[in-house]
Write a protein that holds these residues in place. Structure first.
Motif, PDB file in Angstrom:
ATOM      1  N   GLN A 110      10.313   4.496  -1.597  1.00  0.00           N
ATOM      2  CA  GLN A 110       9.411   4.415  -0.443  1.00  0.00           C
ATOM      3  C   GLN A 110       7.985   4.805  -0.834  1.00  0.00           C
ATOM      4  O   GLN A 110       7.022   4.144  -0.453  1.00  0.00           O
ATOM      5  CB  GLN A 110       9.907   5.328   0.682  1.00  0.00           C
ATOM      6  CG  GLN A 110       9.019   5.361   1.910  1.00  0.00           C
ATOM      7  CD  GLN A 110       8.966   4.047   2.650  1.00  0.00           C
ATOM      8  OE1 GLN A 110       9.958   3.315   2.707  1.00  0.00           O
ATOM      9  NE2 GLN A 110       7.814   3.736   3.206  1.00  0.00           N
TER      10      GLN A 110
ATOM     11  N   MET B 257       4.146   3.834   0.569  1.00  0.00           N
ATOM     12  CA  MET B 257       4.044   2.532   1.245  1.00  0.00           C
ATOM     13  C   MET B 257       3.794   2.713   2.743  1.00  0.00           C
ATOM     14  O   MET B 257       4.321   3.637   3.362  1.00  0.00           O
ATOM     15  CB  MET B 257       5.330   1.715   1.044  1.00  0.00           C
ATOM     16  CG  MET B 257       5.508   1.226  -0.364  1.00  0.00           C
ATOM     17  SD  MET B 257       6.792  -0.038  -0.564  1.00  0.00           S
ATOM     18  CE  MET B 257       8.223   0.716   0.149  1.00  0.00           C
ATOM     19  N   PHE B 258       2.978   1.827   3.289  1.00  0.00           N
ATOM     20  CA  PHE B 258       2.666   1.710   4.711  1.00  0.00           C
ATOM     21  C   PHE B 258       1.831   2.874   5.264  1.00  0.00           C
ATOM     22  O   PHE B 258       1.554   2.909   6.456  1.00  0.00           O
ATOM     23  CB  PHE B 258       3.939   1.532   5.549  1.00  0.00           C
ATOM     24  CG  PHE B 258       4.767   0.358   5.103  1.00  0.00           C
ATOM     25  CD1 PHE B 258       4.304  -0.940   5.266  1.00  0.00           C
ATOM     26  CD2 PHE B 258       5.990   0.549   4.479  1.00  0.00           C
ATOM     27  CE1 PHE B 258       5.058  -2.030   4.846  1.00  0.00           C
ATOM     28  CE2 PHE B 258       6.752  -0.521   4.051  1.00  0.00           C
ATOM     29  CZ  PHE B 258       6.285  -1.818   4.228  1.00  0.00           C
TER      30      PHE B 258
ATOM     31  N   LYS C 104       2.921  -2.802  -4.014  1.00  0.00           N
ATOM     32  CA  LYS C 104       3.453  -3.618  -2.918  1.00  0.00           C
ATOM     33  C   LYS C 104       3.585  -2.747  -1.669  1.00  0.00           C
ATOM     34  O   LYS C 104       4.130  -1.644  -1.720  1.00  0.00           O
ATOM     35  CB  LYS C 104       4.808  -4.196  -3.310  1.00  0.00           C
ATOM     36  CG  LYS C 104       5.398  -5.082  -2.251  1.00  0.00           C
ATOM     37  CD  LYS C 104       6.706  -5.684  -2.703  1.00  0.00           C
ATOM     38  CE  LYS C 104       7.240  -6.606  -1.624  1.00  0.00           C
ATOM     39  NZ  LYS C 104       8.505  -7.226  -2.042  1.00  0.00           N
ATOM     40  N   ASN C 105       3.087  -3.240  -0.558  1.00  0.00           N
ATOM     41  CA  ASN C 105       3.129  -2.559   0.739  1.00  0.00           C
ATOM     42  C   ASN C 105       2.388  -1.220   0.761  1.00  0.00           C
ATOM     43  O   ASN C 105       2.582  -0.427   1.671  1.00  0.00           O
ATOM     44  CB  ASN C 105       4.574  -2.365   1.206  1.00  0.00           C
ATOM     45  CG  ASN C 105       5.282  -3.680   1.386  1.00  0.00           C
ATOM     46  OD1 ASN C 105       4.711  -4.650   1.866  1.00  0.00           O
ATOM     47  ND2 ASN C 105       6.540  -3.734   0.971  1.00  0.00           N
ATOM     48  N   THR C 106       1.557  -0.965  -0.220  1.00  0.00           N
ATOM     49  CA  THR C 106       0.742   0.249  -0.234  1.00  0.00           C
ATOM     50  C   THR C 106      -0.647  -0.141   0.256  1.00  0.00           C
ATOM     51  O   THR C 106      -1.276  -1.036  -0.290  1.00  0.00           O
ATOM     52  CB  THR C 106       0.692   0.858  -1.650  1.00  0.00           C
ATOM     53  OG1 THR C 106       2.025   1.069  -2.100  1.00  0.00           O
ATOM     54  CG2 THR C 106      -0.063   2.171  -1.646  1.00  0.00           C
ATOM     55  N   LEU C 107      -1.091   0.549   1.296  1.00  0.00           N
ATOM     56  CA  LEU C 107      -2.313   0.163   2.001  1.00  0.00           C
ATOM     57  C   LEU C 107      -3.579   0.851   1.485  1.00  0.00           C
ATOM     58  O   LEU C 107      -4.686   0.433   1.824  1.00  0.00           O
ATOM     59  CB  LEU C 107      -2.157   0.454   3.499  1.00  0.00           C
ATOM     60  CG  LEU C 107      -0.886  -0.096   4.162  1.00  0.00           C
ATOM     61  CD1 LEU C 107      -0.802   0.354   5.611  1.00  0.00           C
ATOM     62  CD2 LEU C 107      -0.832  -1.606   4.043  1.00  0.00           C
TER      63      LEU C 107
ATOM     64  N   HIS D 197      -1.574  -3.538  -2.387  1.00  0.00           N
ATOM     65  CA  HIS D 197      -0.759  -4.766  -2.342  1.00  0.00           C
ATOM     66  C   HIS D 197      -0.576  -5.450  -3.690  1.00  0.00           C
ATOM     67  O   HIS D 197       0.120  -6.461  -3.766  1.00  0.00           O
ATOM     68  CB  HIS D 197      -1.313  -5.772  -1.324  1.00  0.00           C
ATOM     69  CG  HIS D 197      -1.463  -5.207   0.049  1.00  0.00           C
ATOM     70  ND1 HIS D 197      -0.392  -4.873   0.836  1.00  0.00           N
ATOM     71  CD2 HIS D 197      -2.578  -4.893   0.763  1.00  0.00           C
ATOM     72  CE1 HIS D 197      -0.833  -4.386   1.994  1.00  0.00           C
ATOM     73  NE2 HIS D 197      -2.156  -4.374   1.967  1.00  0.00           N
TER      74      HIS D 197
ATOM     75  N   GLU E  22       1.067  -6.356  -6.993  1.00  0.00           N
ATOM     76  CA  GLU E  22       2.437  -6.228  -7.491  1.00  0.00           C
ATOM     77  C   GLU E  22       2.518  -6.185  -9.015  1.00  0.00           C
ATOM     78  O   GLU E  22       3.608  -6.200  -9.587  1.00  0.00           O
ATOM     79  CB  GLU E  22       3.296  -7.354  -6.925  1.00  0.00           C
ATOM     80  CG  GLU E  22       3.448  -7.259  -5.420  1.00  0.00           C
ATOM     81  CD  GLU E  22       4.391  -8.292  -4.831  1.00  0.00           C
ATOM     82  OE1 GLU E  22       5.313  -8.746  -5.535  1.00  0.00           O
ATOM     83  OE2 GLU E  22       4.212  -8.633  -3.644  1.00  0.00           O
TER      84      GLU E  22
END
Length: 190
Positions: A87, A90-91, A116-119, A143, A145
């Motif tokens: 996790q 992320m987000f 990925k999915n890290t803002l 984001h 990768e």
């Protein structure tokens, strides 16, 4: 041959002394040696931890990083299970100054991170089994990768907001202090 220091050199030494004092060190511990018209700062080996000031007891939510450049304390959230490491950050929409996430692995390895999915942009600091800093990746892009490797023999990874490593002055020849490092192994033990 001139005797004494130039005004510019004196001001530089004053700035260095101020930074050292802020980090909790004393100027004498840096080994400033005057030679004629200038000064040379003797670099300490990483194993010489006498330059690191005393710290309070180790706590899981606090990480200390120190070296010849000084020392800092960060508030950390632990990611020490496979689920927590997966996790990560992320987000999340932000990360406050002097804080981060410490990824703890059971064994040293070759972890690679991605965004990925890290803002938020991040700095990633990779530490070995003793807590010695081995690699820093500055400014990981949200984001992205693309894998970000830390090298071999890595057991701890610290993520902080991008720019935070430089702002705190974390430099080469650094080591960390945290209770997750095995007591007999830690370079800067609890």
């Amino acid at each position: 041959m001139r005797s004494g220091l130039s005004e510019e050199r004196k001001q530089k030494l004053k700035r260095i002394a101020k930074r050292i004092a802020i980090g909790g060190l004393v100027v004498a511990s840096l080994g400033v040696v005057l030679f004629g018209t200038g000064a040379t700062i003797i670099r300490h080996r990483l194993s010489d931890l006498s330059i690191l000031g005393p710290m309070p007891d180790c706590r899981p939510n606090v990480l200390h990083i120190g070296g010849t450049w000084g020392q800092v304390e960060l508030q950390v959230e632990l990611a020490d299970t496979p689920e927590e490491r997966a996790q990560g950050l992320m987000f999340r929409t932000g990360l406050s100054a002097s804080s981060g996430m410490l990824f703890v692995y059971e064994e040293p390895g070759s972890p690679a991170f991605w965004m990925k999915n890290t803002l938020i942009p991040l700095d990633m600091l990779f530490f070995d089994v003793r807590g010695d800093l081995r690699h820093v990746h500055f400014g990981a892009v949200p984001h992205d990768e693309t894998p970000i490797p830390g090298g071999d023999g890595i057991q701890f990874v610290l993520e902080v907001a991008a720019g935070e490593a430089a702002r705190l002055g974390i430099g080469s020849r650094s080591t960390m202090r945290h209770p997750s490092i095995a007591p007999g192994t830690a370079r800067w033990g609890c």
